[in-house]
Enzyme design. Structure first.
Site, PDB file in Angstrom:
ATOM      1  N   PHE A 395       7.454  -4.457  -6.918  1.00 51.89           N
ATOM      2  CA  PHE A 395       6.847  -5.161  -8.054  1.00 51.89           C
ATOM      3  C   PHE A 395       6.169  -6.485  -7.701  1.00 51.89           C
ATOM      4  CE2 PHE A 395      11.026  -3.250  -9.387  1.00 51.89           C
ATOM      5  CZ  PHE A 395      10.491  -1.996  -9.632  1.00 51.89           C
ATOM      6  N   CYS A 396       5.549  -6.574  -6.542  1.00 53.54           N
ATOM      7  CA  CYS A 396       4.848  -7.812  -6.134  1.00 53.54           C
ATOM      8  C   CYS A 396       5.752  -9.039  -6.233  1.00 53.54           C
ATOM      9  CB  CYS A 396       3.580  -8.041  -6.954  1.00 53.54           C
ATOM     10  SG  CYS A 396       2.341  -6.778  -6.681  1.00 53.54           S
ATOM     11  N   ALA A 397       7.044  -8.810  -6.065  1.00 52.81           N
ATOM     12  CA  ALA A 397       7.999  -9.920  -5.997  1.00 52.81           C
ATOM     13  C   ALA A 397       9.006  -9.500  -4.934  1.00 52.81           C
ATOM     14  CB  ALA A 397       8.664 -10.145  -7.348  1.00 52.81           C
TER      15      ALA A 397
END
Ligand SMILES: Cc1ncc(COP(=O)(O)O)c(C=O)c1O
Length: 462
Positions: A395-397
Site C-alpha cells: 500500500f505505498c507505505a
C-alpha cells in the site's frame, strides 16, 4: 481536531433517532455513479460490484458527475481568454477554489502565528507534498514518522527538496508516544524553520492520528505542521482553522472527484517566498529577454493550463460533503466497518493489521492477512469468484505495512469502504473470505504480467 463521532454515542435517543433518519436519507444526497449490469465472474454470472477499494480511488459522486455535465459545454481556457466560455471557465475555477477553501476551513486572515492561507490546485496529495518540500525555507528541518505513505515520507529527501535535515521517527507505540516523540525531535532540531509532517488517517490501518495534539506540541516548539489528509477527508470533516494545522494536502480522486485534481492549502508566506513549483505560462506576470517576474499566489504555483474540470469536480464533492453530511456518513461507515471487522476477526486464521490496537478510532479501512492464503491469491479470487474489489500489497507505505505484518506474510489485503458500500457487500466479503479459508479458491490462478489472474479467464475483462 474534529471529534470522531462514535457510532453508539451517549447522545440523547432523540438526536440518535434524528441522526438515523438523516443517515438513511444520505443515500440520495451522497450517491455514486455505478456501472449497469454488474461485474463478470469466472463462472459466467454477473453480480453487483462490491467495491472495497475506496482508499485507492473512490468512485465518482453523482453530484460530481452532474456538475461536470453542467461545466462541460463551457469548457475552455482559464485565466487566458476573453471569450465567453473562457470567462465562464475562469469563474468556475475560482469558485471551485472558494468551495475547497470553505471545505478545509482555511484562515482568510493572518492570525498570531503566521499568514493567511492560500489554496493551490495540484494533481493530488503526492504533488501537494512535493510542492511543499520545494517551498519550505532553505534548510528547514522536517520531522516525519516512518509510518507515512510514501507521498509524505519521501518528498523531503528528493534532490529538489529545500529541507535540510530530515528526521524519520520510528513507529510510535501509542498516540501519546507519537506526540512526545514529535515534540522531542522538534525541540532537538537545529535553530530555524521546522516542520512536522503527519497523516491524519493511515491508508493501511485506517487509524486516526492525534493531529490536534501534534499541532499543539509542534507549535509549542515553534514548528509548523503539514497534514496529509488524503484518507481522512473522505470520511470526516477537517478544518485548518479548527485544528491549527499549517498546511493540508488532499487528493480529489479519493474524495469521489475524479479528473486529476488535488490541493495544497495553508500558510501563504513560505509559498509566496518560494520559487514557482513549475516554470511556465500562468506562473509569470512578465517575461523579457533578461528577466522574469513571477506571479503571486496561487497562480505562482499553478503554471500551465489549469485543470478546470478537475477543480469543478473537487468543488462539487466539497460542496456535497458538508460537516453534517460527512459526520453522518461517518456514522454509517462506522456501522459497516464494525460489521466487517467483527465478521473478519471471527474467521480462523484472519489477522487484522493495527498499530494502536483494535479499539483505536479509525476511518473505513481494514487491512488483514489470512494464514495459508497469500494476499495476491486472496485478492484475485475475491475478484474473479465473488465480484469483490480489494487491494493487495504493501500500500505505498512499505515501512509501516512490513512492520505490522505477522510472521510468514509478505503482503496484506486492504478492504476500504465508502459511500456506495452496503451491508450486502460487507456480508459477501466476510462470507467469501470464510469460504476461501474453508475450501480454498475454486479456480486456477497464475502469474500474468506480475499479477495473479484466473486461468483460463472467461470474463474477457480487458
Ligand atoms: C495517506 C495517503 N497519502 C498520500 C497518498 C497519495 O495520493 P495521490 O496518489 O493521490 O497523490 C495516498 C494514496 O493512496 C494516501 O493514502
Amino acid at each position: 481536531m474534529t471529534t470522531v463521532i462514535p457510532f453508539d454515542s451517549t447522545r440523547s435517543s432523540r438526536s440518535a433517532a434524528r441522526d438515523a433518519a438523516r443517515v438513511a436519507e444520505l443515500r440520495t444526497e451522497c450517491s455514486i455513479v455505478t456501472a449497469d449490469g454488474g461485474v463478470p465472474l469466472v463462472t459466467g454470472e454477473y453480480v453487483d460490484y462490491a467495491n472495497f477499494d475506496y482508499a485507492a480511488s473512490a468512485p465518482c459522486l453523482t453530484g460530481v458527475a452532474a456538475a461536470l455535465a453542467e461545466a462541460l459545454p463551457y469548457y475552455a481556457s482559464v485565466h487566458r481568454g476573453a471569450g465567453h466560455h473562457s470567462q465562464v471557465s475562469t469563474d468556475s475555477y475560482e469558485r471551485a477554489r472558494r468551495s475547497v477553501a470553505r471545505f478545509l476551513g482555511v484562515r482568510t486572515e493572518a492570525d498570531a502565528s503566521g499568514s493567511a492561507d492560500a489554496v493551490v490546485f495540484v494533481r493530488g496529495t503526492t504533488d501537494a507534498v512535493n510542492l511543499l518540500a520545494r517551498a519550505v525555507p532553505e534548510g528547514c528541518t522536517v520531522v516525519v514518522f516512518e509510518s507515512e505513505h510514501h507521498a509524505s515520507l519521501l518528498p523531503w529527501e528528493h534532490p529538489a527538496s529545500r529541507a535540510g535535515k530530515v528526521v524519520r521517527l520510528p513507529l510510535p507505540e501509542t498516540p501519546e508516544a507519537a506526540v512526545a516523540a514529535a515534540r522531542a525531535a522538534l525541540a532537538e532540531a537545529p535553530e530555524g524553520p521546522r516542520l512536522l509532517c503527519v497523516t491524519a488517517a493511515s491508508n493501511v490501518t485506517g487509524e486516526i492520528w492525534p493531529v490536534g495534539e501534534l499541532v499543539e506540541a509542534a507549535h509549542a516548539e515553534g514548528a509548523r505542521v503539514v497534514v496529509d489528509a488524503a484518507q481522512y477527508v473522505p470520511h470526516l470533516p477537517f478544518s485548518l482553522s479548527e485544528t491549527g494545522a499549517d498546511y493540508v494536502a488532499l487528493s480529489g480522486h479519493k474524495l469521489y472527484a475524479p479528473f486529476g485534481s488535488g490541493v495544497l492549502a495553508g500558510r501563504s508566506d513560505w509559498l509566496s517566498a518560494a520559487a514557482p513549483y513549475l516554470a511556465g505560462g500562468g506562473a509569470t506576470r512578465r517575461v523579457t529577454e533578461h528577466d522574469v517576474v513571477w506571479n503571486d499566489l496561487p497562480a505562482r504555483h499553478e503554471a500551465g493550463s489549469p485543470n478546470v474540470l478537475g477543480a469543478v469536480a473537487l468543488a462539487a464533492a466539497c460542496d456535497t460533503f458538508t460537516t453534517e453530511t460527512l459526520s453522518l456518513q461517518h456514522i454509517r461507515e462506522a456501522a459497516l466497518l464494525e460489521r466487517l471487522r467483527s465478521g473478519l476477526t471471527g474467521i480462523e486464521g484472519v489477522h487484522e493489521l493495527t498499530l494502536w490496537g483494535a479499539e483505536h478510532a479509525r476511518v473505513g479501512i481494514v487491512s488483514f492477512v489470512v494464514d495459508g492464503l497469500p494476499a495476491d491469491l486472496l485478492a484475485a479470487a475475491l475478484s474473479a469468484e465473488y465480484g469483490i474489489g480489494v487491494r493487495d500489497g504493501l500500500f505505498c507505505a512499505h515501512p509501516l505495512t512490513a512492520h505490522l505484518l505477522p510472521e510468514g506474510h509478505a503482503q496484506a489485503v486492504r478492504a476500504s469502504l465508502g459511500v456506495g458500500t452496503t451491508e450486502e457487500h460487507v456480508d459477501r466479503l466476510v462470507g467469501a473470505v470464510a469460504d476461501l479459508v474453508a475450501r480454498g479458491p475454486r479456480w486456477e490462478y497464475a502469474d500474468c504480467d506480475g499479477r495473479l489472474a484466473p486461468v483460463p479467464d472467461p470474463r474477457n475483462v480487458l
